[in-house]
Design an enzyme around this catalytic site. Structure first.
Site, PDB file in Angstrom:
ATOM      1  N   ALA A  67       0.863  -1.180   0.000  1.00 50.40           N
ATOM      2  CA  ALA A  67       0.000   0.000   0.000  1.00 50.40           C
ATOM      3  C   ALA A  67       0.899   1.229   0.000  1.00 50.40           C
ATOM      4  CB  ALA A  67      -0.863  -0.002   1.258  1.00 50.40           C
ATOM      5  N   GLY A 111       0.246  -5.063   0.561  1.00 50.57           N
ATOM      6  CA  GLY A 111      -0.904  -5.068  -0.350  1.00 50.57           C
ATOM      7  C   GLY A 111      -0.572  -5.681  -1.703  1.00 50.57           C
ATOM      8  N   GLU A 114      -1.003  -9.250  -1.179  1.00 46.32           N
ATOM      9  CA  GLU A 114      -2.448  -9.509  -1.063  1.00 46.32           C
ATOM     10  C   GLU A 114      -3.126  -9.448  -2.431  1.00 46.32           C
ATOM     11  OE1 GLU A 114      -2.745  -6.480   2.076  1.00 46.32           O
ATOM     12  OE2 GLU A 114      -3.823  -8.003   3.218  1.00 46.32           O
ATOM     13  N   GLU A 134       3.469  -5.322   7.230  1.00 46.87           N
ATOM     14  CA  GLU A 134       2.666  -4.314   7.944  1.00 46.87           C
ATOM     15  C   GLU A 134       3.023  -4.232   9.420  1.00 46.87           C
ATOM     16  OE1 GLU A 134       1.484  -6.708   5.963  1.00 46.87           O
ATOM     17  OE2 GLU A 134       0.186  -5.803   4.440  1.00 46.87           O
TER      18      GLU A 134
HETATM   19  N1  COA Z   1       4.499   3.280  -0.204  1.00 47.57           N
HETATM   20  C1  COA Z   1       4.912   4.452  -0.681  1.00 47.57           C
HETATM   21  N2  COA Z   1       6.101   4.630  -1.278  1.00 47.57           N
HETATM   22  C2  COA Z   1       6.909   3.556  -1.420  1.00 47.57           C
HETATM   23  C3  COA Z   1       6.535   2.288  -0.945  1.00 47.57           C
HETATM   24  C4  COA Z   1       5.269   2.160  -0.322  1.00 47.57           C
HETATM   25  N3  COA Z   1       4.826   1.004   0.127  1.00 47.57           N
HETATM   26  N4  COA Z   1       7.546   1.435  -1.199  1.00 47.57           N
HETATM   27  C5  COA Z   1       8.501   2.134  -1.825  1.00 47.57           C
HETATM   28  N5  COA Z   1       8.129   3.429  -1.959  1.00 47.57           N
HETATM   29  C6  COA Z   1       8.864   4.512  -2.564  1.00 47.57           C
HETATM   30  C7  COA Z   1      10.008   5.007  -1.689  1.00 47.57           C
HETATM   31  O1  COA Z   1       9.538   5.916  -0.722  1.00 47.57           O
HETATM   32  C8  COA Z   1      10.910   5.657  -2.716  1.00 47.57           C
HETATM   33  O2  COA Z   1      10.355   6.906  -3.062  1.00 47.57           O
HETATM   34  P1  COA Z   1      11.309   8.225  -3.170  1.00 47.57           P
HETATM   35  O3  COA Z   1      12.314   7.890  -4.244  1.00 47.57           O
HETATM   36  O4  COA Z   1      10.368   9.329  -3.549  1.00 47.57           O
HETATM   37  O5  COA Z   1      11.934   8.376  -1.813  1.00 47.57           O
HETATM   38  C9  COA Z   1      10.755   4.742  -3.926  1.00 47.57           C
HETATM   39  O6  COA Z   1       9.519   4.060  -3.744  1.00 47.57           O
HETATM   40  C10 COA Z   1      11.860   3.717  -4.058  1.00 47.57           C
HETATM   41  O7  COA Z   1      11.936   2.984  -2.852  1.00 47.57           O
HETATM   42  P2  COA Z   1      13.281   2.824  -1.992  1.00 47.57           P
HETATM   43  O8  COA Z   1      12.883   2.592  -0.568  1.00 47.57           O
HETATM   44  O9  COA Z   1      14.209   3.969  -2.248  1.00 47.57           O
HETATM   45  O10 COA Z   1      13.920   1.507  -2.623  1.00 47.57           O
HETATM   46  P3  COA Z   1      14.880   0.466  -1.908  1.00 47.57           P
HETATM   47  O11 COA Z   1      15.372  -0.442  -2.992  1.00 47.57           O
HETATM   48  O12 COA Z   1      15.884   1.161  -1.068  1.00 47.57           O
HETATM   49  O13 COA Z   1      13.934  -0.367  -0.914  1.00 47.57           O
HETATM   50  C11 COA Z   1      11.931  -1.596  -0.306  1.00 47.57           C
HETATM   51  C12 COA Z   1      12.906  -1.180  -1.451  1.00 47.57           C
HETATM   52  C13 COA Z   1      10.768  -2.319  -0.969  1.00 47.57           C
HETATM   53  C14 COA Z   1      12.662  -2.536   0.669  1.00 47.57           C
HETATM   54  C15 COA Z   1      11.449  -0.347   0.454  1.00 47.57           C
HETATM   55  O14 COA Z   1      10.997   0.598  -0.489  1.00 47.57           O
HETATM   56  C16 COA Z   1      10.336  -0.612   1.426  1.00 47.57           C
HETATM   57  O15 COA Z   1      10.569  -1.150   2.497  1.00 47.57           O
HETATM   58  N6  COA Z   1       9.078  -0.220   1.054  1.00 47.57           N
HETATM   59  C17 COA Z   1       7.939  -0.353   1.920  1.00 47.57           C
HETATM   60  C18 COA Z   1       7.446  -1.778   1.950  1.00 47.57           C
HETATM   61  C19 COA Z   1       6.264  -1.931   2.873  1.00 47.57           C
HETATM   62  O16 COA Z   1       6.361  -1.789   4.082  1.00 47.57           O
HETATM   63  N7  COA Z   1       5.112  -2.257   2.296  1.00 47.57           N
HETATM   64  C20 COA Z   1       3.912  -2.519   3.028  1.00 47.57           C
HETATM   65  C21 COA Z   1       3.110  -1.323   3.222  1.00 47.57           C
HETATM   66  S1  COA Z   1       1.687  -1.657   4.247  1.00 47.57           S
END
Ligand code: COA
Length: 260
Positions: A67, A111, A114, A134
């Site tokens: 999400a 999500g 999911e 989450e």
């Molecule tokens: N919601 C909103 N933005 C997200 C996102 C999410 N779930 N997942 C990634 N992004 C965004 C980041 O904020 C970043 O944006 P920015 O460049 O404007 O700062 C961009 O996508 C790239 O992500 P980044 O974190 O820089 O890549 P990474 O390779 O370092 O890490 C992940 C990848 C997937 C490990 C990391 O992005 C992450 O942990 N995301 C959240 C995952 C999560 O908790 N999902 C469940 C949500 S309920």
């Protein structure tokens, strides 16, 4: 198909590939994606040329990274609850009458996982990673993860994923039964389309009723499920495709199904 901001749809014969197109945000599911996903599936449902849908994410890094967390800020319990009780992308996939395959190409988180779980079949690339993270945000999943993941991979494994939030790799996902196949990145699309095209040749009404029967299995007890299956099986006997399938077998030729 309307012009969408966050989604593209490409038709390849009888297969439609729906791509979530926010690569700079790792295809995170914001409200717009939900709205456009619902609208795109509504159109594909009514398009008789489309017999199978493949859902994937744009870019090389992610299927869907969950999400859109930025939208969680400021949401009240009531608005969040209403949004998820409304017509969500998850629900539209779950209720979609035609087969849907999730083609997972990288991070498949929260999500995103999911959404893949709401699809009928999941196929992934070797670099994919799956999690329900989450718990690390101090919340739990709300798009069906606790139910569909448990049904698919069993309580112990689902518990571990939900309680730790840890990522599992593609091989582990295969071992858990979360995905049906794992392919090298370069082969993912061709292999997925191959399966989609094979399914697209089958009789559409029988596909729809088979989906209904399988989904009913985890939503009913065995007696109800067995009765429902016989009813759905009997409905197949009202179709032209049943006549065609039987005639083609007897005439030793390939059937041509019309969805009638
Ligand atoms: N919601 C909103 N933005 C997200 C996102 C999410 N779930 N997942 C990634 N992004 C965004 C980041 O904020 C970043 O944006 P920015 O460049 O404007 O700062 C961009 O996508 C790239 O992500 P980044 O974190 O820089 O890549 P990474 O390779 O370092 O890490 C992940 C990848 C997937 C490990 C990391 O992005 C992450 O942990 N995301 C959240 C995952 C999560 O908790 N999902 C469940 C949500 S309920």
């Amino acid at each position: 198909m309307p012009n969408f901001e966050t989604i593209t749809v490409e038709k390849i014969g009888a297969v439609a590939v729906l791509t979530i197109n926010r690569p700079d945000k790792l295809n995170a599911l914001n409200q717009k994606v939900h709205e456009e996903g619902v609208a795109a599936l509504d159109t594909l449902r009514r398009d008789d040329e489309v017999r199978v849908v493949v859902i994937t994410g744009s870019g090389e890094k992610a299927f869907i990274a969950g999400a859109d967390i930025s939208e969680f800020a400021g949401k009240t319990p009531v608005t969040q609850r209403d949004l998820f009780h409304e017509k969500t992308f998850f629900n539209s996939i779950d209720n979609f009458p035609k087969p849907i395959i999730a083609m997972v190409n990288g991070f498949c988180l929260g999500g995103g996982n999911e959404l893949a779980l709401a699809c009928d079949i999941r196929i992934c690339s070797e670099n994919s990673k799956f999690a329900q993270p989450e718990i690390n945000l101090g919340i739990m999943c709300g798009g069906g993860g606790s139910q569909r993941l448990t049904n698919l991979i069993g309580e112990g494994r689902a518990m571990e994923m939900l309680l730790t939030g840890d990522m599992i790799d593609a091989e582990t996902a295969l071992k858990f039964g979360l995905v049906n196949y794992v392919y090298p990145v370069a082969e993912l699309r061709a292999k997925t389309l191959e399966l989609a095209e094979k399914i697209a040749e089958k009789a559409p009404i029988a596909l729809q009723l088979s989906k209904e029967a399988v989904k009913f299995a985890s939503r009913s007890n065995l007696d109800e499920g067995l009765r429902r299956e016989v009813d759905l099986f009997a409905i197949c006997f009202s179709t032209e495709d049943k006549q065609e399938g039987v005639a083609a077998f007897l005439e030793k030729r390939k059937p041509i199904f019309k969805g009638k």
